[in-house]
Design a protein around this motif. Sequence first.
Motif, mmCIF file in Angstrom:
data_model
loop_
_atom_site.group_PDB
_atom_site.id
_atom_site.type_symbol
_atom_site.label_atom_id
_atom_site.label_comp_id
_atom_site.label_asym_id
_atom_site.label_seq_id
_atom_site.Cartn_x
_atom_site.Cartn_y
_atom_site.Cartn_z
ATOM 1 N N LYS A 1 0.873 -1.168 0.000
ATOM 2 C CA LYS A 1 0.000 0.000 0.000
ATOM 3 C C LYS A 1 0.909 1.217 0.000
ATOM 4 O O LYS A 1 2.145 1.078 0.009
ATOM 5 N N ALA A 2 0.337 2.401 -0.016
ATOM 6 C CA ALA A 2 1.151 3.612 -0.075
ATOM 7 C C ALA A 2 2.169 3.632 1.062
ATOM 8 O O ALA A 2 1.812 3.507 2.238
ATOM 9 N N GLY A 3 3.450 3.745 0.693
ATOM 10 C CA GLY A 3 4.506 3.835 1.689
ATOM 11 C C GLY A 3 4.919 2.524 2.322
ATOM 12 O O GLY A 3 5.737 2.512 3.246
ATOM 13 N N HIS A 4 4.380 1.406 1.841
ATOM 14 C CA HIS A 4 4.662 0.096 2.443
ATOM 15 C C HIS A 4 4.956 -0.900 1.321
ATOM 16 O O HIS A 4 4.116 -1.112 0.441
ATOM 17 N N PHE A 5 6.154 -1.526 1.373
ATOM 18 C CA PHE A 5 6.614 -2.365 0.271
ATOM 19 C C PHE A 5 7.199 -3.685 0.773
ATOM 20 O O PHE A 5 7.602 -3.801 1.926
ATOM 21 N N ARG A 6 7.226 -4.654 -0.141
ATOM 22 C CA ARG A 6 7.888 -5.929 0.100
ATOM 23 C C ARG A 6 9.011 -6.079 -0.926
ATOM 24 O O ARG A 6 8.772 -5.958 -2.135
ATOM 25 N N LEU A 7 10.234 -6.350 -0.461
ATOM 26 C CA LEU A 7 11.367 -6.601 -1.344
ATOM 27 C C LEU A 7 11.941 -7.979 -1.046
ATOM 28 O O LEU A 7 12.020 -8.382 0.122
ATOM 29 N N ILE A 8 12.344 -8.695 -2.099
ATOM 30 C CA ILE A 8 12.973 -10.004 -1.952
ATOM 31 C C ILE A 8 14.306 -9.969 -2.678
ATOM 32 O O ILE A 8 14.357 -9.823 -3.902
ATOM 33 N N LEU A 9 15.401 -10.078 -1.910
ATOM 34 C CA LEU A 9 16.753 -9.958 -2.447
ATOM 35 C C LEU A 9 17.469 -11.301 -2.423
ATOM 36 O O LEU A 9 17.140 -12.183 -1.631
ATOM 37 N N THR A 10 18.486 -11.425 -3.289
ATOM 38 C CA THR A 10 19.383 -12.586 -3.226
ATOM 39 C C THR A 10 20.821 -12.141 -2.998
ATOM 40 O O THR A 10 21.748 -12.931 -3.130
ATOM 41 N N GLU A 11 21.008 -10.872 -2.674
ATOM 42 C CA GLU A 11 22.329 -10.353 -2.320
ATOM 43 C C GLU A 11 22.161 -9.492 -1.076
ATOM 44 O O GLU A 11 21.040 -9.238 -0.631
ATOM 45 N N GLY A 12 23.270 -9.030 -0.516
ATOM 46 C CA GLY A 12 23.175 -8.264 0.719
ATOM 47 C C GLY A 12 24.232 -7.188 0.810
ATOM 48 O O GLY A 12 25.071 -7.201 1.711
ATOM 49 N N LYS A 13 24.193 -6.249 -0.123
ATOM 50 C CA LYS A 13 25.147 -5.143 -0.077
ATOM 51 C C LYS A 13 24.806 -4.198 1.082
ATOM 52 O O LYS A 13 23.660 -4.116 1.525
ATOM 53 N N LYS A 14 25.812 -3.487 1.550
ATOM 54 C CA LYS A 14 25.664 -2.621 2.722
ATOM 55 C C LYS A 14 24.551 -1.598 2.512
ATOM 56 O O LYS A 14 24.535 -0.883 1.513
ATOM 57 N N ARG A 15 23.608 -1.569 3.449
ATOM 58 C CA ARG A 15 22.488 -0.621 3.455
ATOM 59 C C ARG A 15 21.754 -0.608 2.114
ATOM 60 O O ARG A 15 21.249 0.426 1.664
ATOM 61 N N GLN A 16 21.655 -1.766 1.488
ATOM 62 C CA GLN A 16 21.130 -1.862 0.128
ATOM 63 C C GLN A 16 19.722 -1.303 -0.005
ATOM 64 O O GLN A 16 19.437 -0.493 -0.897
ATOM 65 N N ILE A 17 18.817 -1.741 0.851
ATOM 66 C CA ILE A 17 17.424 -1.313 0.714
ATOM 67 C C ILE A 17 17.287 0.181 0.987
ATOM 68 O O ILE A 17 16.573 0.898 0.268
#
Length: 233
Positions: A169-185
């Motif tokens: 919804k507005a301002g709320h998200f789901r992310l699915i990563l396969t890497e983990g860079k520093k402060r990525q999201i």
Amino acid sequence: MTVRLNKFLSANCGVSRREADRLIESGLVRINGEKVTELGVQVSETDNIELDGDPVTLSELEYYRFFKPRGMLTAYGDGRGKETLEEIPYLREKKLAYSGRLDYDSEGLIIFTNDGDLILRLQKSEFKAEKEYLVWVNGDLCEDDLEQIRSGLSTDEMRYLPCGAERIKAGHFRLILTEGKKRQIREIFRFFGLRVSRLLRVRIGNINIDGLRAGELKRLSAKEITELKKCTG
């Protein structure tokens, strides 16, 4: 029963097999008093193994999930006034390795284990272990923005692999990563001019935080461990 020396070190020293190979080649490992630098050597439970002069003893492989609360450093030792993993008595005693470091202001799932091979597979993007996050930000993204993230975002400083991105919804998200860079999201949303107000990791592979309270450490079941290893190839 015998096993390869690097597997023995990985299981009992909390390092990956690749790291164990480097330790062997550097001459830091002795078997029954003899220095070993050759890879592929087999050892048994009756052999005396030393690493850099210290005996290596057989230890049971342990696997835990942990709900890191916001306001805790993902680190052992002195936090200079900030809470660290030392607040959890079992972690303070065992100093288990972990996969899925979270920054001080983030919260959610971390895997703890002394299985060095699993740690490596969870951390390396080529093994494609999914990490799922719920993210709250001070604004919104359109579908074109999300498609940029899904396709693999490039900023002035970094190139990120394609990942799953969904607007809940507005301002709320789901992310699915396969890497983990520093402060990525945080950096991904900063690229769009947005600030992350809350970041919660809810899943690594097949392991989630369902039923865990913030600050709780729980041993994984045999079934969960088997499925987690399948998730990392």
